[in-house]
Design a protein around this motif. Structure first.
Motif, mmCIF file in Angstrom:
data_model
loop_
_atom_site.group_PDB
_atom_site.id
_atom_site.type_symbol
_atom_site.label_atom_id
_atom_site.label_comp_id
_atom_site.label_asym_id
_atom_site.label_seq_id
_atom_site.Cartn_x
_atom_site.Cartn_y
_atom_site.Cartn_z
ATOM 1 N N LYS A 1 0.856 -1.180 0.000
ATOM 2 C CA LYS A 1 0.000 0.000 0.000
ATOM 3 C C LYS A 1 0.894 1.234 0.000
ATOM 4 O O LYS A 1 1.844 1.315 0.780
ATOM 5 C CB LYS A 1 -0.910 0.015 1.229
ATOM 6 C CG LYS A 1 -1.869 1.197 1.274
ATOM 7 C CD LYS A 1 -2.783 1.112 2.493
ATOM 8 C CE LYS A 1 -3.759 2.286 2.546
ATOM 9 N NZ LYS A 1 -4.646 2.190 3.747
ATOM 10 N N THR B 1 6.779 9.687 0.222
ATOM 11 C CA THR B 1 6.150 8.460 -0.254
ATOM 12 C C THR B 1 6.610 7.313 0.636
ATOM 13 O O THR B 1 7.810 7.104 0.832
ATOM 14 C CB THR B 1 6.533 8.164 -1.708
ATOM 15 O OG1 THR B 1 6.043 9.219 -2.543
ATOM 16 C CG2 THR B 1 5.939 6.843 -2.170
ATOM 17 N N SER C 1 4.926 11.069 5.792
ATOM 18 C CA SER C 1 5.461 10.417 6.977
ATOM 19 C C SER C 1 5.269 11.366 8.157
ATOM 20 O O SER C 1 4.705 12.450 8.005
ATOM 21 C CB SER C 1 6.952 10.105 6.794
ATOM 22 O OG SER C 1 7.712 11.302 6.733
ATOM 23 N N LEU D 1 1.500 5.016 0.835
ATOM 24 C CA LEU D 1 1.004 6.076 1.717
ATOM 25 C C LEU D 1 1.626 7.401 1.320
ATOM 26 O O LEU D 1 2.768 7.463 0.865
ATOM 27 C CB LEU D 1 1.350 5.766 3.173
ATOM 28 C CG LEU D 1 0.923 4.396 3.713
ATOM 29 C CD1 LEU D 1 1.374 4.258 5.168
ATOM 30 C CD2 LEU D 1 -0.568 4.198 3.575
ATOM 31 N N ARG D 2 0.876 8.460 1.497
ATOM 32 C CA ARG D 2 1.395 9.811 1.250
ATOM 33 C C ARG D 2 1.674 10.488 2.576
ATOM 34 O O ARG D 2 0.789 10.702 3.380
ATOM 35 C CB ARG D 2 0.383 10.636 0.455
ATOM 36 C CG ARG D 2 0.820 12.076 0.196
ATOM 37 C CD ARG D 2 2.093 12.145 -0.625
ATOM 38 N NE ARG D 2 1.905 11.590 -1.951
ATOM 39 C CZ ARG D 2 2.885 11.381 -2.820
ATOM 40 N NH1 ARG D 2 4.138 11.663 -2.493
ATOM 41 N NH2 ARG D 2 2.631 10.861 -4.001
ATOM 42 N N LEU E 1 5.341 5.891 11.586
ATOM 43 C CA LEU E 1 5.980 6.561 10.441
ATOM 44 C C LEU E 1 7.035 7.576 10.861
ATOM 45 O O LEU E 1 7.309 8.539 10.137
ATOM 46 C CB LEU E 1 4.923 7.231 9.543
ATOM 47 C CG LEU E 1 3.801 6.323 9.043
ATOM 48 C CD1 LEU E 1 2.893 7.092 8.077
ATOM 49 C CD2 LEU E 1 4.360 5.084 8.372
ATOM 50 N N ASN F 1 6.850 -0.334 7.292
ATOM 51 C CA ASN F 1 6.829 0.922 6.544
ATOM 52 C C ASN F 1 8.225 1.311 6.092
ATOM 53 O O ASN F 1 9.159 1.368 6.905
ATOM 54 C CB ASN F 1 6.250 2.039 7.415
ATOM 55 C CG ASN F 1 4.859 1.709 7.928
ATOM 56 O OD1 ASN F 1 3.940 1.495 7.144
ATOM 57 N ND2 ASN F 1 4.697 1.650 9.247
ATOM 58 N N TYR G 1 6.098 3.140 1.402
ATOM 59 C CA TYR G 1 5.582 1.842 0.984
ATOM 60 C C TYR G 1 5.276 1.032 2.241
ATOM 61 O O TYR G 1 6.169 0.763 3.047
ATOM 62 C CB TYR G 1 6.589 1.095 0.114
ATOM 63 C CG TYR G 1 6.906 1.798 -1.177
ATOM 64 C CD1 TYR G 1 5.972 1.827 -2.207
ATOM 65 C CD2 TYR G 1 8.133 2.433 -1.371
ATOM 66 C CE1 TYR G 1 6.254 2.474 -3.404
ATOM 67 C CE2 TYR G 1 8.417 3.078 -2.563
ATOM 68 C CZ TYR G 1 7.475 3.099 -3.574
ATOM 69 O OH TYR G 1 7.755 3.738 -4.749
ATOM 70 N N GLN G 2 4.023 0.676 2.400
ATOM 71 C CA GLN G 2 3.632 -0.128 3.552
ATOM 72 C C GLN G 2 3.442 -1.581 3.107
ATOM 73 O O GLN G 2 2.631 -1.871 2.232
ATOM 74 C CB GLN G 2 2.336 0.396 4.166
ATOM 75 C CG GLN G 2 1.934 -0.338 5.435
ATOM 76 C CD GLN G 2 0.709 0.268 6.092
ATOM 77 O OE1 GLN G 2 -0.412 -0.053 5.715
ATOM 78 N NE2 GLN G 2 0.930 1.155 7.060
#
Length: 244
Positions: free
Chosen positions: A81, A93, A86, A83-84, A123, A107, A95-96
């Motif tokens: 997934k 950007t 931290s 995510l936008r 994060l 993450n 990446y999870q």
């Protein structure tokens, strides 16, 4: 095996290879990249992590180095997934990696074009000086033998070759050309779990390098028994690495 709770691990964006060959065209089209590095471990010397990242899924290979039972490798896969933002950068950007219901997500912050950095569950950057970075890598297998591979300075190269050490055979490395590559670690051997306990069971040798300066270097690997003298290698592979 428990890993530091705050330091959940992952690694490698670009082509895992076991016995050899390249990813299929359908897989390659969604491949974002491959990353490799060593991440912290609570009760071992470190976790060598190789992460192959696709648009919607990932493949992960983790080797726990120097445990009481020797090196131990586990492999897994799951969904990705994006995510936008931290905790420190709303435009980042992340990446999870989602392995399943029982495992918390992991993450990784995209740090430029060549690195992923492990974040904690909220994060944030990890505290202290423990290694938390995975580096972009080019992954090579036996099926890539004979090719010329272009890499950038600082990029990692991982060569994976099928081996059956129970038969006495192992790969040896011969190099020639400019001193453009730095070998990062001794070859790591991972037995195939499906061949455990079988005489001469198969496995994989992994060799790690870093492109350290501009130039061209040849990597040649020969598969042979160490005690056999003046006997041709059972098989060989060679790769031309151009760093520029």
């Amino acid at each position: 095996m428990r890993v530091l709770a705050a330091l959940i691990v992952i690694a490698a964006l670009a082509g895992c290879a076991g016995q050899g060959g390249s990813p299929s065209s359908s897989e390659s089209s969604g491949l974002l990249g491959s990353y490799t590095g060593i991440l912290p471990c609570a009760d071992c010397a470190g976790i060598r992590t190789d992460l192959k990242l696709y648009a919607e899924r990932y493949e992960l290979r983790e080797t726990y180095i120097g445990t009481r039972d020797g090196d131990r490798t586990v492999e897994g896969t799951g969904r990705v997934k994006v995510l936008r933002g931290s905790a420190n950068d709303r435009e980042a950007t992340v990446y999870q990696l989602q392995a399943g219901r029982s495992d918390p997500p992991r993450n990784f912050l995209r740090a430029g074009d060549s690195e992923l950095r492990l974040l904690d569950g909220k994060l944030h950057d990890l505290p202290g000086a423990a290694p938390s970075t995975l580096y972009h890598a080019t992954l090579l297998a036996e099926g890539d033998s004979g090719g010329t591979i272009d890499v950038s300075p600082g990029e990692r190269i991982v060569v994976r070759l099928g081996a059956s050490r129970g038969t006495g055979y192992a790969w040896s490395l011969l190099t020639s050309g400019a001193d453009a590559l730095t070998r990062l670690a001794a070859a790591e051997y991972t037995p195939d779990p499906q061949a455990a306990g079988k005489p001469g069971g198969a496995g994989t040798e992994s060799w790690y390098f870093q492109a350290s300066r501009s130039g061209q270097q040849e990597l040649r690997f020969e598969y042979r028994r160490s005690w056999e003298v003046n006997v041709p290698a059972a098989k060989s592979t060679n790769y031309t690495i151009r760093v520029r």
